[in-house]
Motif scaffolding. Structure first.
Motif, PDB file in Angstrom:
ATOM      1  N   ALA A 135       0.828  -1.214   0.000  1.00 40.14           N
ATOM      2  CA  ALA A 135       0.000   0.000   0.000  1.00 40.14           C
ATOM      3  C   ALA A 135       0.860   1.262   0.000  1.00 40.14           C
ATOM      4  O   ALA A 135       0.557   2.237  -0.707  1.00 40.14           O
ATOM      5  CB  ALA A 135      -0.927  -0.003   1.214  1.00 40.14           C
ATOM      6  N   VAL A 136       1.948   1.257   0.764  1.00 36.70           N
ATOM      7  CA  VAL A 136       2.863   2.406   0.772  1.00 36.70           C
ATOM      8  C   VAL A 136       3.490   2.572  -0.603  1.00 36.70           C
ATOM      9  O   VAL A 136       3.572   3.679  -1.148  1.00 36.70           O
ATOM     10  CB  VAL A 136       3.955   2.231   1.853  1.00 36.70           C
ATOM     11  N   ARG A 137       3.911   1.466  -1.186  1.00 36.34           N
ATOM     12  CA  ARG A 137       4.547   1.480  -2.505  1.00 36.34           C
ATOM     13  C   ARG A 137       3.602   2.006  -3.578  1.00 36.34           C
ATOM     14  O   ARG A 137       4.036   2.675  -4.525  1.00 36.34           O
ATOM     15  CB  ARG A 137       4.998   0.059  -2.836  1.00 36.34           C
ATOM     16  N   GLU A 138       2.324   1.709  -3.436  1.00 39.52           N
ATOM     17  CA  GLU A 138       1.334   2.143  -4.431  1.00 39.52           C
ATOM     18  C   GLU A 138       0.875   3.582  -4.212  1.00 39.52           C
ATOM     19  O   GLU A 138       0.047   4.086  -4.970  1.00 39.52           O
ATOM     20  CB  GLU A 138       0.130   1.196  -4.400  1.00 39.52           C
ATOM     21  N   GLY A 139       1.405   4.201  -3.160  1.00 35.67           N
ATOM     22  CA  GLY A 139       1.073   5.602  -2.926  1.00 35.67           C
ATOM     23  C   GLY A 139      -0.318   5.831  -2.380  1.00 35.67           C
ATOM     24  O   GLY A 139      -0.927   6.876  -2.642  1.00 35.67           O
ATOM     25  N   ARG A 140      -0.832   4.882  -1.593  1.00 37.35           N
ATOM     26  CA  ARG A 140      -2.165   5.069  -1.010  1.00 37.35           C
ATOM     27  C   ARG A 140      -2.166   6.268  -0.057  1.00 37.35           C
ATOM     28  O   ARG A 140      -1.135   6.596   0.541  1.00 37.35           O
ATOM     29  CB  ARG A 140      -2.583   3.821  -0.244  1.00 37.35           C
ATOM     30  N   PRO A 141      -3.313   6.917   0.149  1.00 39.03           N
ATOM     31  CA  PRO A 141      -3.399   8.053   1.074  1.00 39.03           C
ATOM     32  C   PRO A 141      -2.983   7.656   2.489  1.00 39.03           C
ATOM     33  O   PRO A 141      -3.187   6.505   2.903  1.00 39.03           O
ATOM     34  CB  PRO A 141      -4.886   8.440   1.017  1.00 39.03           C
ATOM     35  N   PHE A 142      -2.429   8.620   3.238  1.00 40.99           N
ATOM     36  CA  PHE A 142      -1.900   8.329   4.568  1.00 40.99           C
ATOM     37  C   PHE A 142      -3.000   7.799   5.489  1.00 40.99           C
ATOM     38  O   PHE A 142      -2.760   6.897   6.297  1.00 40.99           O
ATOM     39  CB  PHE A 142      -1.253   9.575   5.177  1.00 40.99           C
ATOM     40  N   ASP A 143      -4.204   8.325   5.377  1.00 44.05           N
ATOM     41  CA  ASP A 143      -5.310   7.848   6.212  1.00 44.05           C
ATOM     42  C   ASP A 143      -5.609   6.378   5.941  1.00 44.05           C
ATOM     43  O   ASP A 143      -5.929   5.614   6.864  1.00 44.05           O
ATOM     44  CB  ASP A 143      -6.568   8.682   5.957  1.00 44.05           C
ATOM     45  N   GLU A 144      -5.511   5.977   4.676  1.00 45.15           N
ATOM     46  CA  GLU A 144      -5.736   4.573   4.332  1.00 45.15           C
ATOM     47  C   GLU A 144      -4.615   3.698   4.875  1.00 45.15           C
ATOM     48  O   GLU A 144      -4.846   2.585   5.344  1.00 45.15           O
ATOM     49  CB  GLU A 144      -5.845   4.413   2.814  1.00 45.15           C
ATOM     50  N   LEU A 145      -3.385   4.218   4.831  1.00 42.06           N
ATOM     51  CA  LEU A 145      -2.248   3.471   5.379  1.00 42.06           C
ATOM     52  C   LEU A 145      -2.414   3.256   6.876  1.00 42.06           C
ATOM     53  O   LEU A 145      -2.089   2.181   7.408  1.00 42.06           O
ATOM     54  CB  LEU A 145      -0.942   4.218   5.104  1.00 42.06           C
ATOM     55  N   ILE A 146      -2.915   4.259   7.563  1.00 46.57           N
ATOM     56  CA  ILE A 146      -3.151   4.135   9.008  1.00 46.57           C
ATOM     57  C   ILE A 146      -4.166   3.033   9.283  1.00 46.57           C
ATOM     58  O   ILE A 146      -3.999   2.208  10.192  1.00 46.57           O
ATOM     59  CB  ILE A 146      -3.625   5.481   9.594  1.00 46.57           C
ATOM     60  N   LYS A 147      -5.226   3.002   8.484  1.00 49.36           N
ATOM     61  CA  LYS A 147      -6.263   1.979   8.666  1.00 49.36           C
ATOM     62  C   LYS A 147      -5.687   0.579   8.449  1.00 49.36           C
ATOM     63  O   LYS A 147      -5.996  -0.361   9.191  1.00 49.36           O
ATOM     64  CB  LYS A 147      -7.411   2.234   7.697  1.00 49.36           C
ATOM     65  N   ILE A 148      -4.837   0.421   7.442  1.00 47.59           N
ATOM     66  CA  ILE A 148      -4.213  -0.878   7.174  1.00 47.59           C
ATOM     67  C   ILE A 148      -3.273  -1.264   8.309  1.00 47.59           C
ATOM     68  O   ILE A 148      -3.314  -2.381   8.826  1.00 47.59           O
ATOM     69  CB  ILE A 148      -3.444  -0.839   5.839  1.00 47.59           C
ATOM     70  N   ALA A 149      -2.419  -0.314   8.726  1.00 48.57           N
ATOM     71  CA  ALA A 149      -1.422  -0.592   9.762  1.00 48.57           C
ATOM     72  C   ALA A 149      -2.070  -0.921  11.092  1.00 48.57           C
ATOM     73  O   ALA A 149      -1.539  -1.730  11.879  1.00 48.57           O
ATOM     74  CB  ALA A 149      -0.481   0.602   9.906  1.00 48.57           C
ATOM     75  N   ASP A 150      -3.207  -0.322  11.364  1.00 44.76           N
ATOM     76  CA  ASP A 150      -3.850  -0.491  12.666  1.00 44.76           C
ATOM     77  C   ASP A 150      -4.344  -1.912  12.892  1.00 44.76           C
ATOM     78  O   ASP A 150      -4.595  -2.310  14.031  1.00 44.76           O
ATOM     79  CB  ASP A 150      -5.012   0.497  12.792  1.00 44.76           C
ATOM     80  N   PHE A 151      -4.473  -2.699  11.828  1.00 45.47           N
ATOM     81  CA  PHE A 151      -4.908  -4.087  11.960  1.00 45.47           C
ATOM     82  C   PHE A 151      -3.842  -4.947  12.631  1.00 45.47           C
ATOM     83  O   PHE A 151      -4.150  -5.954  13.274  1.00 45.47           O
ATOM     84  CB  PHE A 151      -5.239  -4.654  10.577  1.00 45.47           C
ATOM     85  N   TYR A 152      -2.586  -4.539  12.518  1.00 48.07           N
ATOM     86  CA  TYR A 152      -1.462  -5.361  12.971  1.00 48.07           C
ATOM     87  C   TYR A 152      -0.976  -4.949  14.362  1.00 48.07           C
ATOM     88  O   TYR A 152      -1.221  -3.834  14.814  1.00 48.07           O
ATOM     89  CB  TYR A 152      -0.318  -5.273  11.958  1.00 48.07           C
TER      90      TYR A 152
END
Length: 358
Positions: free
Chosen positions: A170-187
């Motif tokens: 997701a970081v590599r694909e340039g997703r928005p920071f808010d979306e990255l937070i949502k993904i990271a928060d799962f782990y």
């Protein structure tokens, strides 16, 4: 608005080269691949030429950019008509809702993750997830569905894994920071790894250079700071010593990997190696991700034996008696009654061992 088939692949390149030339990439894009899987369920493959043939479109020179673009335009027009006629879908958000509700694990893009066992409850849940992935959700390889992982997450610790993990991608694909937070928060913890581990992304053009890989790691570090989750420097270790890569090379060659000769240095690095690798984060932060947070995650795990000591034979009524009776009866059918001494002695020895140890 962009339309592409298997859009994440093309958009990844567009984002990289837009950055190289100082251009802003802020386009909304539609991926026709999941739409095809949603509309044309009878197709086993959803390559562009396969879809075109299915829709009776004229032959074209597949993999030539201009021809691919023209035929994709025609395919998308037909898709729009069918989405509207068959599913009452007339806008992008409705497309996403429909596809999300039509989830098929066989066509979903899998991601790597790290699952650690915290306690014996976690061990039981891990065994359960492994069993389900092999028995119910095996497609080319066993797959653990996130929905099931959420059901059996007690006692487990989840890490974001390597460049094939959900967060790094997701970081590599340039997703928005808010979306990255949502993904990271799962782990439970976020991972960063040596840049050489992901050198294949540079070779394939998915990432501009090694500095970009370091920037991805820095972004993950900032995500960890934002959501207050530990960031751990890991090695994605597949073999012990550098020279052991030859064994992985042989295995990958046998599996048909085109880049088997380009082995990443996935050996067990020393603490000093890792501190040097992540020195670009600064001395304090490098120590935190290499030493402090690594021990933090390790301390979350109790000492556990994957297989407990002792023997655990199944309990079945009359099993020892039935086994002995059937064995002696069969032996007499073969060797006669009474049994020869050499046969009787060997049978007594084998039965004693089997019955005595379950």
């Amino acid at each position: 608005m962009l339309v592409a088939h298997n859009a994440s692949f093309d958009v990844g390149f567009l984002k990289v080269w837009s950055q190289i030339y100082g251009l802003k990439f802020a386009y909304t894009y539609i991926d026709t691949l999941p739409i095809s899987r949603f509309l044309f369920k009878d197709l086993k493959k959803h390559k562009l030429d396969t879809i075109a043939k299915h829709l009776n479109l004229p032959a074209f020179s597949h993999h030539r950019a201009s021809d691919d673009s023209k035929v994709l335009c025609e395919i998308f027009k037909i898709m729009q008509e069918r989405l509207k006629a068959e599913h009452k879908i007339e806008n992008i958000s409705k497309i996403n809702e429909a596809i999300a509700g039509d989830f098929n694990y066989k066509t979903a893009r899998p991601a790597h993750q790290i699952i650690l066992v915290k306690n014996y409850e976690g061990l039981k849940n891990l065994y359960r997830l492994i069993s389900i992935s092999h028995l119910e959700h095996y497609y080319k390889r066993p797959r653990i569905l996130k929905s099931l992982l959420l059901q059996h997450q007690d006692g487990l610790i989840l890490g974001t894994a390597c460049d094939a993990g959900e967060l790094h991608t997701a970081v590599r694909e340039g997703r928005p920071f808010d979306e990255l937070i949502k993904i990271a928060d799962f782990y439970d913890f976020l991972e960063i790894q040596p840049v050489a581990n992901a050198a294949h992304l540079v070779r394939s053009g998915q990432v501009e250079n090694e500095d970009k890989l370091r920037q991805i790691n820095k972004t993950i570090v900032s995500l960890g700071q934002k959501i207050k989750k530990p960031v751990v420097a890991t090695g994605d270790v597949h073999f012990l010593n550098p020279e052991d890569e030859v064994y992985r090379r042989i295995i990958m060659s046998g599996q048909g990997y085109a880049d088997a000769e380009e082995q990443a240095p996935l050996y067990l690095r020393t603490t000093e190696d890792m501190l040097q690798e992540f020195s670009y984060l600064g001395q304090e932060k490098a120590f935190e991700v290499v030493v402090k947070n690594t021990n933090l995650v390790a301390d979350m795990c109790e000492e556990i034996r994957p297989v407990p000591q002792g023997n655990f034979p199944p309990s079945m009524d009359r099993a020892p008696e039935d086994l002995e009776e059937m064995s002696r009866q069969r032996a007499q059918e073969i060797y006669g009654s009474p049994l020869p001494d050499i046969v009787r002695e060997r049978l007594d020895k084998e039965l004693s061992s089997v019955i005595g140890h379950g």
